[in-house]
Design a protein around this motif. Sequence first.
Motif, mmCIF file in Angstrom:
data_model
loop_
_atom_site.group_PDB
_atom_site.id
_atom_site.type_symbol
_atom_site.label_atom_id
_atom_site.label_comp_id
_atom_site.label_asym_id
_atom_site.label_seq_id
_atom_site.Cartn_x
_atom_site.Cartn_y
_atom_site.Cartn_z
ATOM 1 N N GLU A 46 1.056 -1.164 -0.207
ATOM 2 C CA GLU A 46 0.113 0.439 0.258
ATOM 3 C C GLU A 46 0.873 0.876 0.208
ATOM 4 O OE1 GLU A 46 -2.486 0.742 3.672
ATOM 5 O OE2 GLU A 46 -2.913 2.223 2.915
ATOM 6 N N ASN A 48 1.814 5.074 -0.571
ATOM 7 C CA ASN A 48 1.487 6.433 -1.299
ATOM 8 C C ASN A 48 2.187 7.956 -0.964
ATOM 9 O OD1 ASN A 48 0.266 9.239 -1.224
ATOM 10 N ND2 ASN A 48 -2.024 8.422 -0.404
ATOM 11 N N PRO A 49 2.842 8.111 -2.281
ATOM 12 C CA PRO A 49 4.661 8.423 -1.689
ATOM 13 C C PRO A 49 4.259 9.883 -1.151
ATOM 14 C CG PRO A 49 4.155 8.865 -3.960
ATOM 15 C CD PRO A 49 2.910 7.630 -3.816
ATOM 16 N N LEU A 50 3.184 10.364 -1.749
ATOM 17 C CA LEU A 50 2.737 11.992 -0.883
ATOM 18 C C LEU A 50 2.176 11.905 0.233
ATOM 19 C CD1 LEU A 50 0.975 13.619 -3.607
ATOM 20 C CD2 LEU A 50 3.198 13.623 -3.449
ATOM 21 N N SER A 51 1.762 11.248 1.342
ATOM 22 C CA SER A 51 1.452 10.992 2.359
ATOM 23 C C SER A 51 2.219 9.691 2.995
ATOM 24 C CB SER A 51 -0.146 10.144 2.629
ATOM 25 O OG SER A 51 -0.017 9.288 2.791
ATOM 26 N N ARG A 55 3.295 0.159 2.743
ATOM 27 C CA ARG A 55 2.382 -1.044 3.969
ATOM 28 C C ARG A 55 2.490 -2.335 3.023
ATOM 29 N NH1 ARG A 55 -1.780 -2.918 5.982
ATOM 30 N NH2 ARG A 55 -3.146 -1.853 5.036
ATOM 31 N N GLU A 64 -6.434 -7.823 -6.344
ATOM 32 C CA GLU A 64 -7.847 -6.823 -7.117
ATOM 33 C C GLU A 64 -7.700 -6.866 -7.883
ATOM 34 O OE1 GLU A 64 -7.291 -3.924 -3.984
ATOM 35 O OE2 GLU A 64 -8.233 -2.338 -5.170
ATOM 36 N N LEU A 70 -14.534 -3.484 -13.264
ATOM 37 C CA LEU A 70 -13.351 -2.620 -13.514
ATOM 38 C C LEU A 70 -12.633 -2.157 -14.974
ATOM 39 C CD1 LEU A 70 -14.096 0.729 -14.600
ATOM 40 C CD2 LEU A 70 -12.151 1.891 -12.699
ATOM 41 N N TYR A 247 -13.533 3.840 -20.193
ATOM 42 C CA TYR A 247 -12.058 3.603 -19.051
ATOM 43 C C TYR A 247 -11.333 2.852 -20.287
ATOM 44 C CZ TYR A 247 -12.439 5.836 -14.547
ATOM 45 O OH TYR A 247 -12.585 6.599 -13.966
ATOM 46 N N ASP A 255 -5.816 7.016 -13.449
ATOM 47 C CA ASP A 255 -6.247 7.700 -12.426
ATOM 48 C C ASP A 255 -6.381 7.205 -10.578
ATOM 49 O OD1 ASP A 255 -8.838 8.503 -11.626
ATOM 50 O OD2 ASP A 255 -9.768 6.487 -10.562
ATOM 51 N N GLU A 256 -5.452 5.968 -10.749
ATOM 52 C CA GLU A 256 -5.024 5.312 -9.026
ATOM 53 C C GLU A 256 -4.270 6.148 -9.130
ATOM 54 O OE1 GLU A 256 -6.869 3.535 -7.723
ATOM 55 O OE2 GLU A 256 -7.959 2.844 -8.485
ATOM 56 N N VAL A 259 -4.686 10.146 -9.159
ATOM 57 C CA VAL A 259 -6.114 11.435 -8.946
ATOM 58 C C VAL A 259 -5.961 10.184 -7.645
ATOM 59 C CG1 VAL A 259 -8.291 11.756 -8.887
ATOM 60 C CG2 VAL A 259 -7.267 11.261 -11.127
ATOM 61 N N LYS A 260 -6.325 9.089 -6.845
ATOM 62 C CA LYS A 260 -6.022 8.706 -5.844
ATOM 63 C C LYS A 260 -4.919 8.532 -5.114
ATOM 64 C CE LYS A 260 -9.935 6.624 -7.399
ATOM 65 N NZ LYS A 260 -10.710 5.058 -8.403
ATOM 66 N N TYR A 261 -3.742 8.704 -5.459
ATOM 67 C CA TYR A 261 -2.307 8.729 -4.898
ATOM 68 C C TYR A 261 -2.170 7.080 -4.796
ATOM 69 C CZ TYR A 261 -2.333 13.749 -5.630
ATOM 70 O OH TYR A 261 -1.899 14.681 -7.137
ATOM 71 N N TYR A 265 -1.288 0.036 -5.885
ATOM 72 C CA TYR A 265 -2.320 -0.204 -7.303
ATOM 73 C C TYR A 265 -1.948 -0.341 -8.280
ATOM 74 C CZ TYR A 265 -6.918 -2.560 -8.637
ATOM 75 O OH TYR A 265 -7.577 -2.936 -9.397
#
Lengths: 292, 453
Positions: A46, A48-51, A55, A64, A70, A247, A255-256, A259-261, A265
């Motif tokens: 998991e 997110n380099p920005l936050s 993990r 997933e 989708l 899509y 997008d992942e 947009v969602k950082y 995934y």
Amino acid sequence: MFKKKHPLQSKSEILLRNIVVTAMIVFFLVFLIIPIGIAFVGSFHEWNPLSGTYRFLGMENYKEVFTSSLFGRSMINTLIFSVVVIIFRVGLGLGIAYAIYSPFIKYKSFFRAIYYMPIVTPMVAVAFVWKFMYNPQIGTINHLLGLNINWLMNPKTALLAVMIMTIWKDFGYAVVMYCAGLYSLPSDALEAAKVDGANGRQVFLHIILPLLKPMTLFVVITSIISYVQAYVQILIMTEGGPGTSTYLASYIIYDEAFVKYNFGYASALSFVLFVITAVFTWCSFRVSGSEE
Amino acid sequence: MKKKIMLIAMVSALSITSLAGCSSESNKKEQTKIDVPTEVFGDTIKYDPNVEVNNGEKVTIELWEWGSDELFESLIAGYTAIHPNVTIKLVNNPWEDYWTKLPLALDGENGPALFNIHNSYHENLINYLAPLDIPIEDLQADFTGVDAHIIDGKVYYIDYGMMTGTVYYNKDMWEAAGLTEADIPKTWDEMREVAKKLTIKNGDQIVQAGLNFNGDFHQNYLLGLNYQLGENIFKEDGTTPNVNSDTMKQIMQMLVDFYEVDGVGSKDFGEKGADSFGQGQSAMVIQWGHFYNTLNTTWSDINFGVFEIPTFDGNPYAYNRYNGESTFGINKNAPKDQQAVAQDFVKYYLANDNVQVAFNLAMSTFPAKKSLANNEEILKNPSLRVLAEHIDRYIWPGPMPETVENSLKRAGEEVFYNGVDIDTAFDEAQATIEKDMKNSSFVSVENLYKYAK
């Protein structure tokens, strides 16, 4: 015994070679190999380099990917998009290149330049212009065709509209490539066919087309690679909509990731897409019989 | 003195909306006219311009933002006129790049000491923020909505303004339909009737839409009207989305009925409601505050009026959702001298009524500063004036992750364009939001609403 002579003549040549090779290795390591390695490891996290979130998740991201409806839908869209655009790109490219190659056509350089112009125009600019042209109220396309279609918001026409724009933008590349291929054909083979009494159709089907196979393969392979990565036109023209009907696989990755950082995934999606692209490329080689 | 400073600030603020074409030279001339305040100013948060910053020694900091350069330049000019030893370098990054570059810059050693914040990116920024060096009680005394920004007893940024949706209507079309000010709708039933009168058709073809919500039904209807019916966007735990609810479906059904039963607009008429209104094709749209400035700058020939959003029964739990426009962030990794300047700059910014008015007018946000609720200049803006009476009846759910808006946008498109039934579309939206928020630290602050049940 003779002492084996070094192919490079002087120390300065050897030094230059070492510098160039080292620079290339460093470049590919820094900008390709290491980022790919980081993304591969990240695909099991998991991330997110920005936050600062990082993990370990094991195979969760991959599970997933394979259970996402989708992603499945977007892969079907990507397949339709790629096949249709590539067929038209190759067909139009070959047809127009052959027309330009014809001795009856003058101003060949002019036509080559004209057809190549959309290629050098940025996709962002082209996509915005076409989006405006597709506007149901004030767009040129409905106006010219006398139609009343909401091209980009109708699930039956949205992907088609994006494909038409992409074909227009990209077929010039195939024109130029096929022109190069046609002008490098061995003239003796063509002359021999004529001497043997082959007509134009026979020359095209049995001499020119087989001789252009390496070029066709090149255009198809580069097209597969580029269309599996296509997302800019989707981002600008439909944002994947209406709903999720346009899509494409790369748009989900965008997008992942941006947009969602959700970089973990997105990395897993990228690796799955990488494998699929490799399989398609290999299949293309197999079909054309050019594995070597 | 105060009036003179106010005048200068107003001129600077107006230049954003009406003098966009002015050259930078003329702006510099404006800046040279700034008078330096010599007395302490502010309500509870006070600013003393006589106190030196960085002991009067030269210091340079960067301020990052994504637009409205003139507004920030006038703010910087006012501050550096008091503190000539401070140089503030304004760095503009386009919105699309800003949110990628900023966190990466803050993660390094040379990130900006000050930066503009949008609360939708709260989760990506909070780890880089230094708490404000202002007592929370002082912030609470001067500004509304501070409680929602308290994290473990600290406040990192607050809202300077509240933006929400109001109804914009084309006055010429209104008049042509025989409507008067007395016809301004207070309820959705009245809104429906007015929209019918404003709709013009040529056969089955819509020529003029009475109401257009294409492209923004998720932002301006689905995520707001639920409050009118007494339901929050998040469940009681503050983290579980509540979009797959009867209330949300009722709102969606109302929107579908507007188009398909009443025929006051069409999903295919105008790609975006806002653009369609600006192009003179639609008579009414619900848009957020920024649309006021967009109309004045981009579509200045549209003769428009504004009224408050209708309600279902005239007595709503809340009128709508609002979102706060955030004050600056301070980089906790910046050198101490730069952080000290940044803290002082934010205090100057919060204490200065003229600056607050200028920022709120430029963004068309209702001031969060309590003392400015009845400010004459603010109430001249019709999109803010209509909010004044019920401003405490608007709810902020907190910095919602983007997936909430995006998933509802997708759900609405599935219903309108792809023929998916409302239940299925909202089931999918709920599932997507839950999946995307699985690891989010977001907790709704809807429970902090003044009239929370």
